[in-house]
Design an enzyme around this catalytic site. Structure first.
Site, mmCIF file in Angstrom:
data_model
loop_
_atom_site.group_PDB
_atom_site.id
_atom_site.type_symbol
_atom_site.label_atom_id
_atom_site.label_comp_id
_atom_site.label_asym_id
_atom_site.label_seq_id
_atom_site.Cartn_x
_atom_site.Cartn_y
_atom_site.Cartn_z
ATOM 1 N N ASP A 1 0.867 -1.175 0.000
ATOM 2 C CA ASP A 1 0.000 0.000 0.000
ATOM 3 C C ASP A 1 0.904 1.226 0.000
ATOM 4 O O ASP A 1 2.044 1.179 0.457
ATOM 5 C CB ASP A 1 -0.940 -0.025 1.205
ATOM 6 C CG ASP A 1 -2.117 0.938 1.021
ATOM 7 O OD1 ASP A 1 -2.167 1.642 -0.011
ATOM 8 O OD2 ASP A 1 -2.995 0.978 1.905
ATOM 9 N N ASP B 1 -7.693 -7.383 1.328
ATOM 10 C CA ASP B 1 -6.737 -7.463 2.440
ATOM 11 C C ASP B 1 -7.440 -6.889 3.643
ATOM 12 O O ASP B 1 -8.345 -6.068 3.500
ATOM 13 C CB ASP B 1 -5.477 -6.626 2.166
ATOM 14 C CG ASP B 1 -5.724 -5.159 2.456
ATOM 15 O OD1 ASP B 1 -6.384 -4.504 1.626
ATOM 16 O OD2 ASP B 1 -5.326 -4.664 3.522
HETATM 17 N N1 PRF Z 1 -6.464 3.889 0.284
HETATM 18 C C1 PRF Z 1 -5.267 3.248 0.473
HETATM 19 N N2 PRF Z 1 -5.172 2.189 1.292
HETATM 20 C C2 PRF Z 1 -6.268 1.744 1.925
HETATM 21 C C3 PRF Z 1 -7.519 2.359 1.761
HETATM 22 C C4 PRF Z 1 -7.640 3.497 0.898
HETATM 23 O O1 PRF Z 1 -8.686 4.092 0.691
HETATM 24 C C5 PRF Z 1 -8.415 1.649 2.583
HETATM 25 C C6 PRF Z 1 -9.849 1.906 2.761
HETATM 26 N N3 PRF Z 1 -10.484 1.038 3.626
HETATM 27 C C7 PRF Z 1 -7.676 0.630 3.195
HETATM 28 N N4 PRF Z 1 -6.395 0.712 2.797
HETATM 29 N N5 PRF Z 1 -4.188 3.693 -0.158
#
Ligand code: PRF
Length: 376
Positions: A92, A271
């Site tokens: 992420d 996830d």
């Molecule tokens: N953006 C990013 N990671 C995430 C989310 C998002 O909106 C969410 C939303 N539940 C979880 N992880 N970059």
């Protein structure tokens, strides 16, 4: 990287596919265990592969940037080598963690200034920086830098934020084109749909993202406190628009029930920290329902943790023993409970895939969502 759509369910939007990366194949639908700082809490890489049978795990740019930092990761030859994990990894972007983890933060068009939750130091993430750091980490799938709006969120803020996320996405793609992978294998950038719980914004965002030449797409900004009906409604609005031939990843979702409902709406990847976080509090997911292992009723229950479970811990250990370990806060208890929950999530995805292919997904899903919500 490429995606092959293998089967489309006739009675729902569910799909079975195969995602091929330089570190191996992923059969979808899939759940990705969360390994925030380069470890799925309490679980060896060996168990991730052999007990849980995970096909891909997730890491976090925000955390890995703060510790151990990109210098260490580059010296190690990337995250795969650093943690000795040979299967695919997704990271992420930090676009969520800077909001959920850091102390204070300031969002501008240029990027986000935030304070580390570790030592209070200040840092600045831009879309370019998020790509550079993810190049240093070296995950197979990397995420665009976005703003995840909170819930509730007023319409004007959600609209402005979504438009900025789109401009940030363009900058992410430019940075991808101007840089090279560092470790000799490909990295695919997935854009993220935002738009809070507003149908027109979700449609606009999904169309914007559908028009990019990404290899896969993600849905963000959900599972942030909205009712389940809103989660499903927004997911459906978006999957109706996103291209069918690319994988769809619903970020940070959710309960086993959420997963099955969203698979039925056309989502391929998930996830969530829930299976590992809840395990640490003694909450076990099983095909018959939810168990709070700390409950007194399990004190002298010497039956297996989950007779239908797929991991070895399920049949080797008893409920009474696991209860004892959790009650006494033994690290082995957290480990066993986490392995059980993750193995359950992965087995659920495997069964869903089989049912999609043999045509019985919808009926099976409707029975399962009722059973899994029960408290035992
Ligand atoms: N953006 C990013 N990671 C995430 C989310 C998002 O909106 C969410 C939303 N539940 C979880 N992880 N970059």
């Amino acid at each position: 990287m490429h995606f092959e759509l293998k089967h489309q369910d006739k009675n729902s939007q569910a799909r079975a596919g195969k995602l091929v990366t330089d570190h191996g194949e992923i059969e979808t639908p899939i759940f990705m265990p969360v390994g925030t700082v380069g470890s799925v809490k309490g679980i060896h890489q060996h168990e991730i592969e052999n007990e849980i049978n995970a096909q891909i795990i997730l890491g976090n740019t925000y955390h890995l940037f703060l510790r151990p930092g990109t210098e260490v990761l580059e010296a190690a030859g990337g995250l795969h080598k650093f943690i000795d994990y040979k299967r695919p990894i997704l990271t992420d972007s930090g676009g969520y963690q800077v909001y959920s983890m850091s102390g204070s933060r300031k969002i501008t068009e240029e990027g986000v200034k935030f304070q580390s939750h570790v030592d209070g130091s200040y840092h600045f993430f831009t879309p370019e920086r998020a790509i550079d750091i993810q190049r240093s980490i070296g995950a197979d799938i990397i995420m665009a830098f976005d703003e995840c709006t909170p819930y509730p969120c007023d319409y004007q803020y959600a609209k402005r934020s979504m438009k900025m996320t789109h401009r940030w996405l363009d900058r992410c793609f430019t940075q991808m084109n101007n840089t090279q992978p560092k470790y000799g294998y490909d990295q695919a950038l997935f854009p993220i749909v935002q738009g809070s719980v507003y149908t027109d914004l979700r449609q606009e965002s999904a169309k914007y993202i559908a028009d990019t030449d990404s290899l896969g797409n993600a849905i963000g900004g959900l599972s942030v406190g909205e009712p389940a009906e809103e989660l499903y409604a927004m997911t459906e609005v978006v999957t109706d628009i996103l291209p069918k031939e690319k994988p769809r990843y619903l970020m940070g979702v959710g309960t086993p029930m959420n997963l099955l409902e969203c698979i039925a709406l056309g989502v391929d990847m998930f996830d969530c920290v829930m299976p590992t976080r809840n395990a640490r509090h003694g909450m076990l997911f099983t095909s018959e329902g939810i168990i709070n292992i700390k409950n007194k009723k399990w004190e002298k229950d010497f039956t297996p943790i989950d007779p239908n479970g797929t991991s070895s811990v399920d049949t080797v250990y008893t409920k009474a023993y696991l209860r004892h370990l959790i009650k006494t806060k033994e690290s082995l208890g957290l480990q066993i409970a986490s392995i059980h929950n993750l193995a359950f999530y992965l087995a659920l995805m495997k069964e869903a895939r089989k049912r999609i292919i043999d045509g019985s997904f919808k009926e099976w899903k409707n029975v399962m969502v009722k059973k899994m919500a029960q408290r035992l």
